[in-house]
Design an enzyme around this catalytic site. Structure first.
Site: not given
Length: 271
Positions: A2-3, A150, A110, A259, A58
């Site tokens: 979930p975001e 960045r 979990r 990812r 989150k």
């Protein structure tokens, strides 16, 4: 996992139903989910009231009437359900909080957790998170400042919780698509125009996804027709091999820094 949109949807729903309702019972089926012995956790919560529900990145922070915080992070696979005993979900629960004749079920924890913290502990737990991108204080200039200096891929930047809070795999790909930028685009090479486009895309995707309930797999409660609506609205995420909705291209799935990444090679570019 979930975001921001999923957790903000939960925050709104929780705020409608549990504020100032005393917690009358607590069941812990998995002690690893909490941060203390079960007896202490139960004693610490029975009789408490949630006076405010906050989302940070989150996470959900349940503010209790005595100043303590109940910190929830669903991690991968965690979900919530709220309802009476007869609606108990047909799956294992790790923690259950009883609010009178309704129960808030925490499932799939979990990897996730529910920790009872002091104010100081709660602030420390949130201390390293970056700013909220939908906060009213955020604007295009401040967003551009987050990117200044960045380096690395756009995808890695968007999911870095210490730079900006709340975005994960799904919405990073959706935002990149909306901005017509490749997830692999190098942040240091983005033009000011591309950064402005990216900011507009962040606001648009996160706002739209939040307003239609995110992509959670099951409703929060009986009669909930909002939660999960975004599941069928993704433009690229989990759509490998399907046609691009802008026409011409085919959605590709690859990996970037470990990812999974979904994008359209025809309409998304380096800058």
């Amino acid at each position: 996992m979930p975001e921001l949109p999923e957790m903000e949807n939960y925050r709104r729903l929780l705020s409608q139903h549990i504020i100032n309702v005393p917690i009358t019972g607590v069941t812990v089926n998995r002690e690893k989910t909490i941060n203390m012995e079960t007896e202490a956790f139960v004693q610490g919560l029975v009789g408490a009231r949630v006076v405010y529900v906050e989302r940070r990145a989150k996470h959900i922070l349940f503010h209790l009437h005595d100043g303590r915080r109940l910190l929830l992070h669903l991690m991968l696979g965690g979900i919530l359900y709220y309802g009476p005993e007869e609606e108990r979900p047909d799956r294992s629960t790790q923690v259950e909080l009883v609010f009178g004749d309704r129960i808030l079920y925490f499932m799939g924890l979990r990897l996730g957790y529910l920790h009872l913290l002091s104010v100081k502990e709660g602030e420390a737990a949130m201390g390293k998170l970056g700013p909220e991108l939908l906060d009213r204080r955020m604007n295009a200039e401040r967003f551009a400042a987050l990117l200044k200096g960045r380096r690395g891929s756009l995808k890695s930047l968007l999911v870095n919780q210490q730079v900006m809070a709340g975005i994960g795999n799904c919405y990073a790909d959706e935002i990149a698509y909306e901005a017509r930028l490749l997830p692999s685009a190098q942040v240091q090479n983005l033009t000011p125009e591309a950064v402005a486009r990216l900011y507009d895309s962040v606001r648009k995707v996160l706002t739209e996804a939040t307003d239609i309930g995110g992509y959670m797999e099951m409703p929060f409660m009986a009669g909930d027709t909002v939660t999960g609506t975004y599941n069928d609205r993704c433009k690229v995420y989990d759509r490998e091999g399907e046609p691009c909705l802008r026409g011409g291209g085919t959605i590709v799935k690859t990996e970037l820094s470990g990812r999974k990444v979904f994008y359209c090679p025809d309409c998304q570019h380096e800058g």
